[in-house]
Design a protein around this motif. Structure first.
Motif, short mmCIF file in Angstrom:
data_model
loop_
_atom_site.label_atom_id
_atom_site.label_comp_id
_atom_site.label_asym_id
_atom_site.label_seq_id
_atom_site.Cartn_x
_atom_site.Cartn_y
_atom_site.Cartn_z
N ILE A 1 -6.73 -3.37 -2.13
CA ILE A 1 -5.44 -2.92 -2.68
C ILE A 1 -4.42 -2.72 -1.56
O ILE A 1 -3.47 -1.97 -1.71
N ARG B 1 -2.12 -4.66 -0.32
CA ARG B 1 -0.76 -5.08 -0.65
C ARG B 1 -0.04 -4.02 -1.48
O ARG B 1 1.12 -3.69 -1.24
N ARG B 2 -0.77 -3.45 -2.45
CA ARG B 2 -0.16 -2.41 -3.28
C ARG B 2 0.20 -1.19 -2.46
O ARG B 2 1.27 -0.61 -2.63
N GLU C 1 3.82 0.58 -1.85
CA GLU C 1 4.03 2.01 -2.10
C GLU C 1 4.62 2.68 -0.86
O GLU C 1 5.53 3.52 -0.98
#
Length: 348
Positions: free
Chosen positions: A179, A181-182, A186
């Motif tokens: 995760i 990239r997420r 953020e």
């Protein structure tokens, strides 16, 4: 005649008594039969429910085991014992982290694919300890991990604890998804919502947030805390004289001087159009005038070259210190602003 009537009455009474007895007995048997049937039905339903739950658990276990042992899975699959030693990784995990299996098997999770915490007090539980103690609370976790080449990645893990026949935990099996990239998005969003886009320092909201945390920390540990406000003098007049491009350059230069003059532990924020605030943890109010004088001289030494000529910048300062345990950042800002206004009046 009276004898015959008496005998008939006795016979009738006996017959009625026998009939009542058989009715009572029949009623008891029916009630007992009903209770037995109800108990049997309840036991049957309970057995059926337990059988269904067992079949569901077996199915889930089979599915999880199948996923866990599937070397072609695109999930990151890792298993480790309760001491944190890696006992299994799948092919994709090997490819993702850049380690060969023989480099990881038998090695500790911490220090290989998971970063060692920078500061951990003796006896403080690790994430592995927390999973073993409260597996329900740590079924799904997000952790920062590290590849062999030092690249930092974020992984969302689903954890399952495996128990032996004595119901003792022996292994943790974790299935993860990248995760990174997420998390980067953020972090970028968090940066955009907390940083002033022109100067690159904290905006007013973010400055107030960190200041509130620092004032609570200062109260908890009985530490000194001071606040400094600086305002650029006659900014609009200078902008009209030297052009509006002068304004952006003046703000950026002021921020650079402030950053070069304060400590890494201090906080700098833009709280107005031409107003900046500096929060000074571990600093008594008696030490603030030294910083003020240093900033005043450095800012005055900066003359901005414009097409019209050189522009000289001056500033006015206001200061406030934390006074008691009930003090707040809002109250400190009010006092510092009032001090700034008084200093500006003295200049006039």
């Amino acid at each position: 005649m009276s004898v015959n009537c008496s005998e008939a009455w006795i016979v009738a009474t006996v017959c009625a008594t026998i009939a009542c007895f058989f009715i009572f007995l029949y009623t008891c048997l029916r009630l007992r039969h009903a209770r037995i049937c109800k108990s049997l039905k309840s036991a049957t339903d309970s057995f059926a429910k337990q059988t269904k739950e067992l079949e569901t658990l077996k199915k889930q276990k089979a599915e999880f085991s199948e996923d866990f042992t599937d070397s072609n899975s695109q999930s990151i699959i890792v298993a480790f014992n309760k001491k944190g030693k890696i006992t299994y990784i799948n092919d994709y995990a090997e490819e993702f982290f850049g380690f060969k299996k023989e480099e990881l098997l038998g090695q500790a999770v911490l220090g290989t694919i998971a970063q060692e915490p920078k500061k951990r007090l003796g006896g403080q539980p690790t994430l592995i300890d927390k999973i073993l103690l409260n597996p329900q609370l740590y079924v799904d976790v997000e952790t920062k991990n590290i590849k062999k080449d030092g690249t930092i990645v974020w992984i969302s893990w689903t954890n399952r604890v495996v128990y032996d026949e004595k119901n003792e935990p022996v292994e943790i099996r974790s299935v993860g998804f990248d995760i990174t990239r997420r998390k980067q998005l953020e972090e970028k969003l968090r940066y955009l919502t907390s940083i002033d886009p022109l100067t690159g320092v904290l905006n007013r909201t973010a400055f107030l947030d960190v200041s509130e945390k620092e004032i609570k920390r200062a109260t908890r540990y009985d530490r000194a805390l001071s606040l400094l406000i600086l305002k650029l003098d006659h900014f609009r007049v200078l902008g009209q004289e030297f052009g509006y491009s002068f304004g952006d350059e003046a703000l950026k230069k002021t921020v650079k001087i402030c950053k070069d003059s304060i400590r890494d532990s201090d906080y700098l924020g833009r709280i107005g159009d031409v107003e900046f605030a500096i929060l000074l943890p571990e600093t008594p109010i008696e030490n603030v005038p030294f910083l003020i004088e240093r900033l005043r001289l450095k800012i005055q030494e900066q003359n901005l070259k414009t097409e019209i000529g050189n522009a000289f910048i001056t500033t006015t300062f206001g200061q406030a210190g934390k006074v008691d345990d009930k003090d707040s950042i809002d109250a400190m800002l009010v006092r510092a602003t009032q001090d700034l206004k008084e200093q500006a009046q003295h200049k006039e």
